[in-house]
Design a protein around this motif. Structure first.
Motif, PDB file in Angstrom:
ATOM      1  N   HIS A   1     -22.602   5.575  36.510  1.00 45.64           N
ATOM      2  CA  HIS A   1     -22.659   6.300  37.914  1.00 45.64           C
ATOM      3  C   HIS A   1     -21.615   6.959  38.000  1.00 45.64           C
ATOM      4  O   HIS A   1     -21.827   8.311  38.744  1.00 45.64           O
ATOM      5  N   GLU A   2     -20.427   6.902  37.460  1.00 44.10           N
ATOM      6  CA  GLU A   2     -19.421   8.056  37.555  1.00 44.10           C
ATOM      7  C   GLU A   2     -19.679   9.334  36.893  1.00 44.10           C
ATOM      8  O   GLU A   2     -19.201  10.324  37.373  1.00 44.10           O
TER       9      GLU A   2
ATOM     10  N   ARG B   1     -20.473   1.136  35.960  1.00 38.51           N
ATOM     11  CA  ARG B   1     -19.718   2.175  36.698  1.00 38.51           C
ATOM     12  C   ARG B   1     -19.572   3.210  35.888  1.00 38.51           C
ATOM     13  O   ARG B   1     -19.475   4.574  36.444  1.00 38.51           O
TER      14      ARG B   1
ATOM     15  N   TYR C   1     -20.819   9.815  41.011  1.00 38.84           N
ATOM     16  CA  TYR C   1     -20.501   8.758  42.044  1.00 38.84           C
ATOM     17  C   TYR C   1     -19.285   7.689  41.748  1.00 38.84           C
ATOM     18  O   TYR C   1     -19.147   7.178  40.583  1.00 38.84           O
ATOM     19  N   ARG C   2     -18.475   7.610  42.651  1.00 42.34           N
ATOM     20  CA  ARG C   2     -17.228   6.873  42.473  1.00 42.34           C
ATOM     21  C   ARG C   2     -17.186   5.437  43.354  1.00 42.34           C
ATOM     22  O   ARG C   2     -17.791   5.395  44.214  1.00 42.34           O
TER      23      ARG C   2
ATOM     24  N   ILE D   1     -15.896   3.438  45.946  1.00 42.10           N
ATOM     25  CA  ILE D   1     -14.782   3.409  46.828  1.00 42.10           C
ATOM     26  C   ILE D   1     -15.456   2.672  47.926  1.00 42.10           C
ATOM     27  O   ILE D   1     -16.484   2.228  47.827  1.00 42.10           O
TER      28      ILE D   1
END
Length: 431
Positions: free
Chosen positions: A30-31, A27, A35-36, A38
């Motif tokens: 990606h963040e 995570r 990118y979140r 959701i």
């Protein structure tokens, strides 16, 4: 959808840190790229390369490790567990307190279908409704019920809406899955699932809110004069798969129409601390048919050894207050495949990925269930608002009602001779 394929050079032993290392890093990376996590997103990472087998028995293998992270809900595990227990309690109250007897199963099925219309519509794309039967019956032990559901795959409807899923449905000729107390073949069982030529049967024994172990005669196991209940997490269960037949004629293998696979037993460890986790590993596997005959294409003996020593699938359902993650990860090694087998597998996998039918099916199932629960939540909120200003009831009345807003289940009860009785309201079921 963002996808990339990168070559990796790992230091000796570094691959052993995966997939666990991705629990935190997936995570975060990606963040960092913008990118979140959701609804509607999946953060998926996997590595595949040449493995080295197991200590003491080194051999070249295909080593596959993966990690998938989806948006989760802190109440997912506890809410699902509570819903199952409330459903089991509902069966008990309907059968005994409501004195519905043999009508209990059909009545509950119709009542629940009326409260989950979107899910029912999706199920009709998968199963044949007229052949679906739901029955609730008493066992020899007072207070213990036998709940059985029988249905059949709606192959024409599946072929029309999810063509590639039809191939997966046809692939399974037969299957029997038993959730057991121990690895032993004669151990007490809980849930039993069987598939035979497209016909499905699922059965459990229950007492009030709890599942009950059953013996080889399908009767409740007794302990100290009481039915033996399936324990709640943390618990270690065993899933035994038998009578597994794969139909491969529809996949171009005309000279072998079907393949009988060996018995497999998996250990399922359900943890509760620090948050719910499910860990699956293979603890027993019988011999494959024609192991020597297919060895030039695939070393089945080596695969059995690797699966029993290396297969590990994990599901992490974080229920921490600030968590919103659902994580699915695994690791498996298999012997190196012959080029012909690799080509066949790639062709099958490419068709599945290109069509997206399986993903669309999962999307439709979850969306339909979500829309139905959204409606139920709205009704619960309205119930709470309407009853907020009402005076408190006596302790006796409150104790006799289930906690939370009741959902009245109504349906027509039809007698065996076809005469309809009046609509029967059961009782409150807290959601």
């Amino acid at each position: 959808c963002l996808a990339s394929v990168d070559g990796l050079t790992l230091a000796a032993g570094q691959e052993e840190t995966y997939p666990e290392a991705w629990i935190v890093s997936n995570r975060a990376e990606h963040e960092a790229a913008g990118y979140r996590l959701i609804p509607g997103t999946v953060m998926l990472r996997c590595i595949m390369g040449t493995g080295h087998g197991e200590p003491g028995k080194p051999q070249p293998t295909s080593d596959f490790r993966f990690h998938a992270m989806l948006p989760g809900n802190p109440m997912l595990f506890s809410g699902l567990k509570a819903s199952i227990q409330q459903g089991l309690a509902l069966h008990h109250r309907a059968f005994f307190d409501g004195a519905l007897g043999a009508q209990c199963g059909p009545l509950l099925a119709r009542a629940l279908a009326s409260h989950f219309p979107a899910a029912l519509a999706t199920c009709e794309d998968l199963f044949i409704r007229p052949t679906t039967k739901y029955s609730v019956a008493a066992t020899k032990v007072t207070g213990v019920l036998r709940v059985v559901m029988r249905t059949e795959f709606n192959v024409p409807a599946i072929a029309k809406k999810y063509p590639q899923v039809e191939q997966l449905v046809k692939l399974i000729g037969s299957l029997k899955l038993s959730v057991q107390e121990s690895q032993n073949e004669k151990a007490a069982k809980s849930l039993v699932l069987s598939i035979q030529d497209g016909h499905i049967e699922v059965s459990v024994l229950c007492k009030e809110r709890h599942l009950v172990w059953r013996d080889a005669n399908d009767e409740p196991v007794m302990k100290d004069g009481q039915p033996a209940l399936v324990p709640e997490p943390p618990v270690t269960l065993h899933a035994r798969v038998t009578d597994l037949q794969i139909r491969i004629r529809d996949f171009g293998c005309w000279f072998v129409p079907s393949l009988d696979l060996p018995m497999m037993c998996f250990q399922v460890e359900v943890k509760a601390d620090p948050y719910p986790q499910i860990v699956l590993s293979c603890e027993e596997m019988g011999a494959f048919p024609m192991e020597t005959f297919v060895k030039p294409f695939f070393d089945l003996r080596a695969m059995r050894y690797l699966l029993m020593h290396d297969l590990r699938i994990q599901v992490h359902i974080s229920d921490l207050a600030d968590a919103d993650e659902f994580q699915f990860m695994g690791h498996v090694q298999i012997p190196r495949l012959a080029s012909l087998v690799v080509k066949c597998l790639k062709m099958f996998a490419r068709k599945q990925m290109q069509s997206g039918d399986l993903i669309r099916l999962l999307r439709d199932v979850f969306q339909s269930i979500g829309s139905d629960f959204a409606l139920q939540e709205k009704e619960c909120d309205e119930f709470a608002k309407n009853n907020a200003a009402k005076p408190a009831q006596s302790e006796e009345v409150v104790a006799a009602q289930p906690d939370g807003p009741p959902v009245q289940l109504e349906a027509e009860v039809v007698a065996e001779d076809g005469d309809e009785k009046s609509p029967t309201a059961l009782f409150g079921w807290s959601m």
